[in-house]
Design a protein around this motif. Structure first.
Motif, short mmCIF file in Angstrom:
data_model
loop_
_atom_site.label_atom_id
_atom_site.label_comp_id
_atom_site.label_asym_id
_atom_site.label_seq_id
_atom_site.Cartn_x
_atom_site.Cartn_y
_atom_site.Cartn_z
N VAL A 433 36.68 31.59 34.40
CA VAL A 433 38.00 32.12 34.03
C VAL A 433 37.93 33.54 33.50
O VAL A 433 38.98 34.14 33.21
N ASP A 434 36.74 34.11 33.36
CA ASP A 434 36.62 35.50 32.96
C ASP A 434 36.50 36.41 34.18
O ASP A 434 37.34 37.27 34.42
N ARG A 435 35.45 36.21 34.97
CA ARG A 435 35.25 37.06 36.15
C ARG A 435 36.15 36.65 37.31
O ARG A 435 36.61 37.49 38.06
N ARG A 436 36.37 35.36 37.52
CA ARG A 436 37.18 34.82 38.62
C ARG A 436 36.64 35.27 39.99
O ARG A 436 37.40 35.69 40.87
N ALA A 437 35.32 35.20 40.16
CA ALA A 437 34.70 35.62 41.43
C ALA A 437 35.26 34.81 42.59
O ALA A 437 35.26 33.57 42.56
N THR A 438 35.71 35.51 43.61
CA THR A 438 36.33 34.88 44.77
C THR A 438 35.77 35.52 46.03
O THR A 438 35.85 36.74 46.20
#
Length: 460
Positions: A433-438
Motif C-alpha cells: 500500500v506504499d509503493r503500489r507496484a503494478t
C-alpha cells in the motif's frame, strides 16, 4: 492409461473428460477414472445458456448443450512422471454463458512453451448453477479440482503444484474459491484476470434474485416446481429476471456451507499467492457500439458522474478529462465505469490482502486493439488470446487487430503466467500500500508505482 487424445505437435490434448455427474439443483457427484477405454477427441456438452455474440463468433454455438455438462479438457506435453506445474482455467461469461472449449482457451501453446499441464473446466451456469445461495456452479469447480488431485499425475502433472486462473466471472470465481473450505487443499495459487468482483453476493441479495426468478418462471415461492420444467423454460425465465448493474442475478453467494462467511473478507486473508489485474478500457467492450450512447454529450457526462460522485462530480470529470484526453462523452463515462466495475475492486482486494500480510501482485493490461479504428481500446476480454498465446485462434485477430508487437505482448503475458505457475512469483515486485507496484503488460512494459493516483483517490 488407455485414452486416445489429439496430437497437437509437442503436446497431446484430451477433450471431454467427465469429472462429475449431477441431478438438477443437486450437488455434483465425483467421477473417478474413465473406465477401460476412452476416446477423448471430442469436447463434451456445454452448460445450457443463451449464448451471446462473442460465443457465436468463437465457435461455441456449434457445441451441444446439456444439463449433463460436467466435463474438462487437458493438454499436456507428455503423460509421464514429469510432475509438471498445473494450470486450471475457469472461463468467464457473467456466470450465464461460456464454455471451457472456446478456441481462445486452447492450452496447447502454454503446455508446449512452459512445460506445464493445462486444464479447462465446465461448470453449471445461470439458474442451474447459481440460483439463490445454492452455489452449485462453485461446487462443480471444486469437484473438477478434486478430479485434478486424483488424476493429473496420469497426465504428467503435479497435484501439489496447481494454479487456478480465470477471467471476468472466472476471475471472480477463482477468488471466491479462496473462501471455500472444501477447496483449501486443492490448489496453491491464484491468477485473477479482470475479475468481476462486484458479482459476488451475500445471502440476502441471492434470496431476492431467487424470488424474482421464481416469479418469472411462474412458480411463486415454490422452487420444487422447477424440477418439472424444460431447460428452455428455465432459460426463458432466466432471461426475464431484471439484472442490476453488477449482474448479480446468478453468481456465487456468501452462504453456508460452501462459503461460511463473506467471500471477499476470507479471500483477502488467505495466504496463498494471488496475482490480480484489469484491462485499461474494460467497459468499451460493452459501450463502444451501444447505439443508445451515440448522441451522448455533456449532460450525459454530468448525470453519470453525479450518480457516482455527488458533490464531487465536477472534480471527478476534470480528473478523467485530464487523464483521458480527447475522449468523447460516452468514452469518458466508460473510463469511469471501468474503474468502478473492474480496476478499483481489484485494487481494493490487493490492498486488503496486503494489510492481511498475504502475498499479492498487481498488473494492468494496456495493449490496445486496432480493430474498428481502435474504438475498443484495451477492452474487456482482449487479454485472453495474449495470456493463452492464441493470437491465431478463431476470432482473435478480429478483436486484437494486426500489429508487429502482438506476439511480444503475448510472450510477456504468457511467460509471467507460466513463471507464476512454476515458482509462485510472476517476476515483478509484490504489491504493497506504499509503493503500489503494478506491472504494465502491453506495448510499453515495465513496473509503474501507484498508476493514476488521482483516480484511486477519487474512488477512496
Amino acid at each position: 492409461m488407455d485414452i486416445r487424445g489429439i496430437d497437437r505437435g509437442g503436446s497431446t490434448e484430451y477433450r471431454g473428460l467427465r469429472f462429475a455427474t449431477a441431478e438438477r439443483f443437486a450437488a455434483p457427484v465425483d467421477v473417478v477414472g474413465w473406465g477401460d477405454r476412452h476416446d477423448a477427441t471430442e469436447f463434451g456438452a456445454q452448460a445450457p445458456q443463451v449464448g451471446g455474440v462473442l460465443e457465436q463468433l468463437l465457435g461455441a454455438s456449434g457445441l451441444a448443450m446439456s444439463e449433463d455438462c460436467l466435463f474438462l479438457n487437458v493438454v499436456t506435453p507428455a503423460s509421464d512422471a514429469g510432475a509438471r506445474p498445473v494450470l486450471v482455467f475457469v472461463h468467464g461469461g457473467a456466470y450465464v454463458t461460456g464454455t471451457a472449449s472456446m478456441p481462445w482457451y486452447d492450452g496447447a501453446s502454454l503446455a508446449r512453451g512452459g512445460d506445464v499441464v493445462v486444464v479447462t473446466i465446465n461448470y453449471r451456469l445461470g439458474a442451474l448453477g447459481f440460483l439463490g445461495d445454492r452455489n452449485l456452479g462453485t461446487l462443480d469447480q471444486i469437484s473438477a479440482l478434486r478430479w485434478v488431485q486424483r488424476h493429473i499425475a496420469d497426465f504428467g502433472g503435479a497435484p501439489d503444484n496447481v494454479t487456478i486462473f480465470g477471467e471476468s466471472a472466472g476471475g471472480s470465481a477463482v477468488v471466491s474459491l479462496l473462501a471455500a473450505p472444501e477447496a483449501d487443499d486443492l490448489f496453491h495459487r491464484v491468477w485473477a484476470m479482470s475479475p468481476s468482483l462486484l458479482q459476488l453476493r451475500d445471502a440476502g441479495t441471492a434470496a431476492r434474485f431467487e424470488q424474482a426468478f421464481l416469479e418469472a418462471v411462474g412458480a411463486g415461492g415454490d422452487s420444487s416446481d422447477l424440477a418439472s420444467l424444460s431447460v428452455d423454460e428455465l432459460l426463458a425465465a432466466q432471461q426475464s429476471v431484471p439484472v442490476d448493474a453488477s449482474m448479480r442475478a446468478f453468481s456465487p453467494a456468501g452462504a453456508a456451507p460452501v462459503f461460511p462467511t463473506s467471500i471477499l473478507d476470507v479471500a483477502a486473508r488467505d495466504p496463498r499467492p494471488v496475482v490480480v489485474g484489469a484491462n485499461r478500457d474494460e467497459m468499451l467492450l460493452f459501450t463502444a457500439f451501444d447505439p443508445t450512447r451515440s448522441g451522448w454529450g455533456e449532460a450525459d457526462v454530468q448525470r453519470e458522474f453525479a450518480a457516482r460522485f455527488g458533490s464531487r462530480s465536477a472534480e471527478a470529470i476534470d480528473v478523467y478529462r485530464e487523464l483521458r484526453p480527447g475522449t468523447d462523452a460516452s468514452a469518458l463515462v466508460s473510463a469511469m465505469q471501468t474503474d468502478e466495475t473492474f480496476r478499483r475492486p481489484a485494487q481494493r482486494l490487493a490492498e486488503a490482502r496486503c494489510q492481511a500480510g498475504a502475498s499479492t501482485w498487481m498488473y494492468t493490461f494496456d495493449q490496445p486493439s486496432t480493430s474498428w479504428g481502435g474504438v475498443l481500446g484495451c477492452c474487456h476480454g482482449l487479454d485472453l488470446p495474449y495470456a493463452f498465446d492464441t493470437l491465431d485462434a478463431q476470432g482473435a485477430e478480429m478483436f486484437t487487430g494486426l500489429g508487429e508487437d502482438r506476439q511480444a505482448v503475448a510472450d510477456q503475458f504468457s511467460s509471467a503466467l507460466l513463471e507464476f505457475a512454476e515458482h509462485g512469483d510472476p517476476g515483478w515486485p509484490p504489491f504493497d500500500v506504499d509503493r503500489r507496484a503494478t506491472q504494465r503488460i502491453g506495448p510499453f512494459p515495465g513496473v509503474v508505482d501507484d498508476p493514476e493516483p488521482d483516480i484511486r483517490t477519487l474512488w477512496g
